[in-house]
Scaffold this motif. Structure first.
Motif, PDB file in Angstrom:
ATOM      1  N   GLY A 136       0.812  -1.204   0.000  1.00 22.21           N
ATOM      2  CA  GLY A 136       0.000   0.000   0.000  1.00 22.21           C
ATOM      3  C   GLY A 136       0.844   1.251   0.000  1.00 22.21           C
ATOM      4  N   GLN A 137       0.168   2.389  -0.036  1.00 20.10           N
ATOM      5  CA  GLN A 137       0.868   3.652  -0.170  1.00 20.10           C
ATOM      6  C   GLN A 137       0.310   4.677   0.824  1.00 20.10           C
ATOM      7  N   ILE A 138       1.216   5.493   1.375  1.00 20.75           N
ATOM      8  CA  ILE A 138       0.820   6.599   2.246  1.00 20.75           C
ATOM      9  C   ILE A 138       1.417   7.869   1.665  1.00 20.75           C
ATOM     10  N   VAL A 139       0.569   8.849   1.393  1.00 23.85           N
ATOM     11  CA  VAL A 139       1.072  10.119   0.872  1.00 23.85           C
ATOM     12  C   VAL A 139       0.629  11.236   1.820  1.00 23.85           C
ATOM     13  N   ILE A 140       1.589  12.015   2.316  1.00 26.99           N
ATOM     14  CA  ILE A 140       1.269  13.133   3.199  1.00 26.99           C
ATOM     15  C   ILE A 140       1.746  14.412   2.535  1.00 26.99           C
ATOM     16  N   ASP A 141       0.836  15.328   2.289  1.00 26.52           N
ATOM     17  CA  ASP A 141       1.175  16.602   1.656  1.00 26.52           C
ATOM     18  C   ASP A 141       2.000  16.411   0.384  1.00 26.52           C
ATOM     19  N   GLY A 142       1.594  15.453  -0.427  1.00 23.51           N
ATOM     20  CA  GLY A 142       2.275  15.237  -1.698  1.00 23.51           C
ATOM     21  C   GLY A 142       3.521  14.378  -1.600  1.00 23.51           C
ATOM     22  N   GLN A 143       3.975  14.096  -0.360  1.00 27.54           N
ATOM     23  CA  GLN A 143       5.182  13.288  -0.220  1.00 27.54           C
ATOM     24  C   GLN A 143       4.812  11.833   0.092  1.00 27.54           C
ATOM     25  N   THR A 144       5.385  10.914  -0.661  1.00 25.46           N
ATOM     26  CA  THR A 144       5.118   9.497  -0.422  1.00 25.46           C
ATOM     27  C   THR A 144       5.968   9.028   0.755  1.00 25.46           C
ATOM     28  N   ILE A 145       5.289   8.647   1.824  1.00 24.08           N
ATOM     29  CA  ILE A 145       5.975   8.258   3.056  1.00 24.08           C
ATOM     30  C   ILE A 145       6.462   6.817   2.953  1.00 24.08           C
ATOM     31  N   THR A 146       5.633   5.971   2.346  1.00 25.48           N
ATOM     32  CA  THR A 146       6.053   4.590   2.137  1.00 25.48           C
ATOM     33  C   THR A 146       7.236   4.613   1.172  1.00 25.48           C
ATOM     34  N   GLY A 147       8.271   3.854   1.498  1.00 27.93           N
ATOM     35  CA  GLY A 147       9.437   3.812   0.615  1.00 27.93           C
ATOM     36  C   GLY A 147      10.574   4.703   1.079  1.00 27.93           C
ATOM     37  N   LEU A 148      10.298   5.667   1.959  1.00 29.98           N
ATOM     38  CA  LEU A 148      11.395   6.505   2.467  1.00 29.98           C
ATOM     39  C   LEU A 148      12.278   5.686   3.412  1.00 29.98           C
ATOM     40  N   GLN A 149      13.567   6.010   3.417  1.00 31.74           N
ATOM     41  CA  GLN A 149      14.504   5.339   4.331  1.00 31.74           C
ATOM     42  C   GLN A 149      15.471   6.371   4.915  1.00 31.74           C
ATOM     43  N   GLY A 150      16.092   6.023   6.027  1.00 30.01           N
ATOM     44  CA  GLY A 150      17.186   6.831   6.571  1.00 30.01           C
ATOM     45  C   GLY A 150      16.816   8.282   6.805  1.00 30.01           C
ATOM     46  N   LYS A 151      17.691   9.174   6.354  1.00 31.00           N
ATOM     47  CA  LYS A 151      17.516  10.595   6.655  1.00 31.00           C
ATOM     48  C   LYS A 151      16.214  11.191   6.094  1.00 31.00           C
ATOM     49  N   PRO A 152      15.859  10.899   4.844  1.00 33.12           N
ATOM     50  CA  PRO A 152      14.588  11.447   4.345  1.00 33.12           C
ATOM     51  C   PRO A 152      13.390  11.021   5.196  1.00 33.12           C
ATOM     52  N   LEU A 153      13.415   9.782   5.689  1.00 36.00           N
ATOM     53  CA  LEU A 153      12.328   9.320   6.556  1.00 36.00           C
ATOM     54  C   LEU A 153      12.325  10.120   7.863  1.00 36.00           C
ATOM     55  N   ARG A 154      13.523  10.334   8.438  1.00 37.57           N
ATOM     56  CA  ARG A 154      13.597  11.108   9.693  1.00 37.57           C
ATOM     57  C   ARG A 154      13.108  12.542   9.478  1.00 37.57           C
ATOM     58  N   GLU A 155      13.460  13.121   8.331  1.00 35.02           N
ATOM     59  CA  GLU A 155      13.000  14.487   8.035  1.00 35.02           C
ATOM     60  C   GLU A 155      11.473  14.523   7.932  1.00 35.02           C
ATOM     61  N   ALA A 156      10.903  13.508   7.276  1.00 37.92           N
ATOM     62  CA  ALA A 156       9.443  13.451   7.144  1.00 37.92           C
ATOM     63  C   ALA A 156       8.787  13.314   8.511  1.00 37.92           C
ATOM     64  N   ARG A 157       9.401  12.494   9.387  1.00 37.00           N
ATOM     65  CA  ARG A 157       8.827  12.293  10.724  1.00 37.00           C
ATOM     66  C   ARG A 157       8.826  13.581  11.548  1.00 37.00           C
ATOM     67  N   LYS A 158       9.790  14.452  11.288  1.00 37.03           N
ATOM     68  CA  LYS A 158       9.850  15.706  12.045  1.00 37.03           C
ATOM     69  C   LYS A 158       8.622  16.570  11.776  1.00 37.03           C
ATOM     70  N   LYS A 159       7.916  16.274  10.693  1.00 35.00           N
ATOM     71  CA  LYS A 159       6.704  17.038  10.370  1.00 35.00           C
ATOM     72  C   LYS A 159       5.431  16.253  10.692  1.00 35.00           C
ATOM     73  N   ILE A 160       5.587  15.138  11.412  1.00 41.09           N
ATOM     74  CA  ILE A 160       4.425  14.365  11.857  1.00 41.09           C
ATOM     75  C   ILE A 160       4.513  14.223  13.379  1.00 41.09           C
ATOM     76  N   GLY A 161       3.663  14.913  14.098  1.00 42.80           N
ATOM     77  CA  GLY A 161       3.691  14.807  15.557  1.00 42.80           C
ATOM     78  C   GLY A 161       2.950  13.557  16.003  1.00 42.80           C
TER      79      GLY A 161
END
Ligand SMILES: Nc1ncnc2c1ncn2[C@@H]1O[C@H](COP(=O)(O)OP(=O)(O)O)[C@@H](O)[C@H]1O
Ligand SMILES: [Mg+2]
Lengths: 222, 266
Positions: free
Chosen positions: B60-85
């Motif tokens: 499946g797929q998760i998209v938050i504000d145009g960014q696909t969360i599924t598939g992110l790894q490492g630093k990009p994933l951590r950056e995305a998490r900083k915008k999800i409380g």
């Protein structure tokens, strides 16, 4: 009281303290990172690497299954390599440090494992990296427990130094063997036992004090 | 804002496979509050924990504000998490840090300067009504106060999305109400989109715009709160309905503790 008792005890205690300090320091330097790696490479932790985790665990268990006196004998060539001799307090530090490091690693691992899963998840959810989680969450959260673990490690190392004394390391253990046992000097025997008890009590007291002060600050009624 | 498409997650346990969520799809509009409701074991936590990848979805797929969360790894994933409380039922505050330092944590991680952190933490402390608790350790706070710190910590780095996993289930009804009011205020004033898990129908009816009803890992009912509650079709909602009479919107304002709640929420 024989007039050589006091100087004997003084040099013995100083040598023992020297060995404890230096080998504890080195054992922590080796054991602390190992303990951290053991914790975070476990499955479901922040840096899962099952093969490294298992390999490290096996090595640590293997070294820990040696009786300490055997470990010293095995590690003496390492002393000769690093210090240039196998006799004296400095030479003993090598086997003491290397021999206690695996034990320190396990103690550190146990303390860090106590940190609740939920706190780690909160840090992950906030975007913290594994290194940040170790430095800002795992170690500070486990601090009181880490201090208790390190107290136990220092006390164990104290007893190891006494064992090392039996094979030429110097210090209180050496006094007990050379004077107390071989020359029937009951006064030296009793004095070394009292000195060792005081040392261990002192470490325990200091460690407890430090750990309790952390608990109290965080919990008010700790 | 949030778009989840055909999300599935199976746990492999020694006693067998557990299909925790199965082919789940839904969307949340920017600025909405989505309530996820269902009985224990329905898969609510798994679903929400997939949104910031605390759990790894199988498909499946998760998209938050145009960014696909599924598939992110490492630093990009951590950056995305900083915008999800995220806030938790058990609060999960850091006992080694004071209230102030708990709220500062995400800002340290996000690389804010000391001065910026000071200013932001002060703002958040007054937002959640804990100005006087700045130097106190979590162990000395009540449950409601702990959750306020949790909320402040989650909001610190200006997230676009706030995830709440049974954030009020460990609290008494009165404190629950004050926390809900706070979440509503945050939603209205800051425009933060909220996904909120609950097993209390009152919670959904009092603050959610949209609801997802889950049973055995699947969505059995979804839509605008009013429409869904007018004609509930799922067994879950009917059972929930039998448990107790839902609070109507105007009943809330008549409650004895509303004044206190209202003053806390500002
Ligand atoms: N880490 C896990 N390992 C194995 N099974 C799990 C795990 N987490 C949840 N489950 C199972 O997945 C299902 C859904 O759980 P969960 O998402 O926690 O439901 P809810 O939050 O709605 O109560 C349950 O059957 C639960 O037992
Ligand atoms: Mg749950």
């Amino acid at each position: 009281m024989p007039d050589d008792l006091l100087p004997l005890m003084l040099t013995g205690t100083i040598e023992t303290l020297y060995m404890i300090t230096l080998s504890s320091l080195m054992a922590f330097l080796l054991g602390f990172p190992l303990g951290i790696i053991l914790v975070i490479t476990a499955p479901n932790h922040i840096w899962p690497l099952p093969h490294l985790h298992n390999a490290l665990g096996t090595v640590i268990n293997a070294t820990r299954s040696f009786p300490f006196i055997i470990l010293i004998v095995v590690l003496l060539p390492l002393s000769r390599l690093i210090v240039g001799t196998t006799l004296g307090a400095t030479a003993a530090v090598v086997p003491l440090a290397v021999g206690s490091a695996p034990f320190v690693a396990r103690l550190i691992e146990n303390s860090l494992k106590e940190v609740e899963r939920g706190k780690i998840e909160a840090a992950i959810a906030l975007g913290a990296s594994p290194l940040e989680i170790v430095g800002k969450v795992l170690i500070p959260e486990a601090l009181a427990s880490l201090i208790r673990s390190m107290t136990l490690a220092v006390i164990t190392i104290t007893s190891f130094t006494a064992t090392a004394g039996a094979i030429g390391a110097g210090g209180l253990g050496s006094l007990a063997i050379r004077y107390g046992y071989m020359r029937y000097r009951d006064d030296v025997m009793i004095a070394t036992i009292v000195a060792l008890i005081l040392l261990v009590q002192g470490f325990q007291w200091g460690g407890n004090l430090l750990a309790r002060s952390i608990d109290r600050r965080r919990h008010q009624f700790g | 804002m949030l778009k989840v498409t055909q999300l599935s997650k199976t746990y492999h346990t020694p006693s067998g496979k557990i299909k925790a969520i199965c082919d789940v799809s839904f969307q949340v509009k920017k600025g909405d509050i989505l309530g996820i409701i269902g009985f224990s074991g329905a898969g609510k936590s798994t679903l929400v924990r997939c949104l910031n990848r605390l759990e790894e979805p199988d498909a499946g797929q998760i998209v938050i504000d145009g960014q696909t969360i599924t598939g992110l790894q490492g630093k990009p994933l951590r950056e995305a998490r900083k915008k999800i409380g995220m806030i938790f039922q058990q609060f999960n505050l850091f006992d080694s840090r004071t209230v102030w330092n708990n709220i500062a944590f995400p800002l340290e991680v996000a690389g804010w300067s000391r001065e910026q952190i000071k200013e932001r933490v002060a703002t958040l402390l007054s937002l959640v009504g804990l100005d006087d608790k700045s130097d106190v350790y979590p162990a000395q706070l009540s449950g409601g106060q702990k959750q306020r710190v949790g909320i402040a910590r989650a909001l610190a780095n200006h997230p676009d999305l706030l995830l709440c996993d049974e954030a009020t289930s460990a609290l008494d009804p009165r404190t629950t109400q004050s926390i809900l009011e706070l979440l509503q205020k945050i939603n209205q004033q800051m425009g933060v989109t909220i996904v909120l898990i609950t097993h209390e129908m009152d919670v959904v009816q009092s603050i959610c715009h949209q609801v997802v009803v889950m049973e055995e890992g699947r969505i059995v009912e979804t839509g605008a709160v009013e429409a869904v509650f007018r004609r509930p079709s799922s067994a879950t909602l009917r059972l929930f309905g039998q448990q107790k009479e839902p609070i109507k919107a105007n009943q809330l304002t008549n409650r004895a503790d509303y004044q206190e709640v209202n003053s806390l929420a500002g």
